[in-house]
Design an enzyme around this catalytic site. Structure first.
Site: not given
Ligand SMILES: Cc1ncc(COP(=O)(O)O)c(C=O)c1O
Lengths: 421, 259
Positions: B52, B63
């Site tokens: 990714e 995140d």
């Protein structure tokens, strides 16, 4: 497929998958409460016994005369418990939190007003409470941090990004994605993913409902113009909602002009041309962002208006031209505030003073038969340090120096004391 | 999404040789674009099966602290979307494993959703993970991805109900990314019976390969996942290693996972 919460192209719910069921639950709880007349009755009862509702409207006699145009009225949201309109939203969400059976609340705060209001609500309802606040704002709003902590809240200084409101919101979401089972996120303004913009505006509509009736009762007619400052847009949505269907009333949203036009120097998303449509913090609206879509730094003398985005409902009203958007600069705002303090004995928060500045600019050009209404969203006690600096008051400086010296001496004594023991 | 994508085919082929594939995650431009290139090279050499590539965004709300900081540092060092796309193009042309983009929706929205997807296609990126774009908000994106035969990857979580899992799976291609726990990236995960039950539930609700991420960081975690999932995702831990021990430490770490 859920695709609700749009106001023309603005709004939506751009949320991580982990929060989808939490938002579904919140939306159902909100819609049920809205359908249940007893909920609003309980809310009104709470606001009239715990806060100061209905807040009055006050005619600014001296300034109306001095400026020589329209008669100026202020809706006194400063008289709410904790000193700002934020209480309206927070108490409503507190009742909803109880309904959902949750025991912990979290919130972001910029100026600290929403943090104080949330901590107050948590103390009253017996919830655990964590407040996220940009480190930059913690530094400029110490008195509010002090009260939040006194009320038992944990205040977390967020050191990421620009260390202001948007970063506090991101951090609150990070808490929520972990603790959603027992935690409700009390978002403080009419922004964020659906149903927040709509739900917060609903609680704040208490301002507009009261104000419209009060203007009719006290002046016999509707005001020509209604002014509100716009950070995320909750106090503006609150007062505007009372007049949005009255074609003869012009609604004016006043944003933070900061140091003037040009990205980085202000937080005027709609009044200036520096913002573009984007998606961040879970919703679609005008953001102050660069050509890649990265959020830019904003600036305002008032922490509560220092924000990159704006209510999707206001972006919609901007496009439909149901609301006119203007900006007031830091200097104009401090001047308007001083003038209001000096001549009316009212102490508008720096945020609210944006609305006053614009109203003072326009009132002289209006006819004495006309009335205008300013939403005085809060009082400026919290801003004492900023305002004292802005007006450069030497006595205040001396006071702080003396106080600091006392603390210094106290600390030295303690150190010496410990040394001897 | 009935058609099998190139990404799913590649995954299924590799799964014939290996029981559990390894996917890693980097933030493009962190600490610099040259370092990104180096880290990819080391990871591919060490045996990573797919990667990714995160295009940095200023508000990465899903995140945790490690990736958040990497996003901020990359932007501070001058990362732009264009530079990220250019380095991705180089990466894809130099290394022979499937690459995906991970980023937030505003990056696509600002670039133009169709333009972004076409660019993915021309670069050779095989799929995208956009954590703040639920299918209901991403109809344009889903259409564009399908038209270009790319894989929109969606996320399963422990509190996603079965019917929602099936809905997400119907709108996905390539694989399903299942997060092992609530919360953001980069925190501890307990690898337990509960997790096994949850993974079994994920399996039951999709026919796509299943990747598992959030908190995977050791050989033991990988062993636990073998047989329960198809792909283990190591995200924050490699970034943490870059941060603590420098770019050169990544290769040894990845080798310890695949050994
Ligand atoms: C007194 C006051 N007015 C206005 C605002 C701005 O928020 P909003 O635009 O949601 O009313 C704040 C925010 O902290 C505030 O404290």
């Amino acid at each position: 497929m859920r695709n609700s919460g749009y106001f023309s192209q603005f709004g939506g719910a751009f949320i991580p998958e982990i929060l989808v069921s939490t938002f579904d639950e919140l939306e159902s709880a909100y819609l049920e409460a809205k359908d249940d007349d007893s909920f609003w009755k309980e809310y009104l009862e709470l606001m009239s016994t715990y806060s100061c509702r209905a807040t009055p409207i006050t005619r600014l006699d001296n300034l109306s005369e001095q400026l020589g145009g329209a008669s100026i009225y202020a809706k006194r949201e400063d008289l709410n418990h904790t000193g700002a309109h934020k209480a309206n939203n927070v108490m409503g969400q507190g009742l909803l939190t109880k309904r959902m059976g949750k025991t912990r609340v979290i919130a972001e705060t910029g100026a600290g007003q929403h943090g104080v209001a949330t901590a107050t609500m948590a103390a009253k309802f017996g919830f655990d409470c964590t407040i996220y606040m940009g480190a930059h704002d913690v530094a400029r709003q110490r008195p509010n941090v002090f009260w939040m902590e006194q009320m038992g809240a944990t205040v977390v200084a967020v050191k990421d990004g620009s260390q202001t409101l948007k970063d506090a919101i991101n951090e609150a979401f990070r808490d929520w994605v972990t603790n959603m089972d027992d935690t409700h996120y009390v978002l403080g303004t009419a922004c964020g993913p659906h149903p927040f913009p709509e739900m917060v505006s609903w609680f704040q509509s208490i301002i507009g409902t009261e104000a419209r009736q009060q203007m009719l009762d006290q002046t016999g007619k509707l005001p020509s113009r209604v002014y509100a400052c716009v950070g995320g847009g909750s106090n503006a949505m609150g007062i505007f909602s009372g007049f949005i269907d009255d074609k003869e009333v012009e609604l004016v949203g006043v944003e933070a002009g900061g140091r003037g036009r040009g990205v980085g120097g202000h937080a005027a998303r709609l009044a200036y041309d520096d913002a573009t449509i984007g998606v961040a913090q879970g919703y679609k609206t005008y953001f102050l962002q660069d050509k890649d879509g990265q959020m830019q730094d904003t600036h305002s003398v008032s922490a509560g208006l220092d924000y990159v985005g704006v209510s999707p409902i206001l972006s919609h009203y901007h496009e439909t031209r149901q609301v006119r958007f203007e900006a007031a600069t830091d200097d104009e705002v401090v001047e308007a505030m001083q003038r209001t303090v000096r001549h009316e004995g009212l102490i508008p928060a720096l945020e609210s003073s944006h609305a006053f500045a614009q109203a003072y600019r326009e009132a002289p050009q209006m006819s004495p038969d006309e009335n205008i209404l300013i939403n005085m969203s809060g009082r400026a006690d919290k801003d004492i340090f900023t305002v004292a600096d802005a007006v450069d008051d030497p006595k205040w400086r001396d006071f702080i120096i003396t106080k600091a010296a006392e603390y210094q001496m106290g600390q030295n004594d303690k150190k010496q004391g410990n040394g001897h023991a | 999404m009935p058609e099998q994508t190139k990404l799913e085919l590649a995954i299924r082929q590799k799964l014939q040789q290996k029981k559990l594939l390894l996917m890693t995650h980097i933030v493009l431009g962190y600490p610099s674009f040259d370092d990104s290139l180096r880290v990819v090279e080391d990871m591919v050499k060490a045996g990573v099966d797919l990667m990714e590539l995160q295009i940095p965004f200023s508000e990465p709300m899903a995140d945790g602290p490690v990736i958040l900081k990497a996003n901020a540092e990359a932007l501070k060092a001058g990362a732009t979307v264009e530079k990220s796309l250019e380095i991705a193009e180089r990466i894809v042309s130099e290394f022979d494993i499937p690459f995906l983009f991970m980023t937030y929706y505003n990056i696509l929205h600002t670039y133009g959703v169709n333009e972004f997807v076409s660019r993915c296609e021309s670069i050779g990126i095989q799929g995208c993970i956009i954590p703040d774009l639920p299918p209901a908000e991403g109809l344009d994106y889903l259409e564009a991805m399908q038209a270009d035969k790319l894989a929109p990857v969606h996320i399963f979580t422990p509190n996603t109900p079965d019917d929602r899992m099936r809905f997400l799976s119907d709108n996905s291609a390539g694989f399903i990314y299942s997060v092992a726990r609530k919360g953001v990236t980069g925190k501890e995960t307990t690898f337990s019976d509960d997790l096994s039950d949850y993974l079994a539930r994920c399996r039951a609700n999709t026919t796509l390969p299943l990747a598992v991420g959030f908190g995977v960081k050791s050989r033991e975690d990988i062993d636990f996942l073998t047989g329960k999932a198809d792909i283990a995702v190591v995200g924050s831990e490699t970034i943490r290693i870059v941060e603590d021990q420098g770019v050169s430490a990544v290769k040894g770490f990845v080798e310890s996972l695949v050994a």
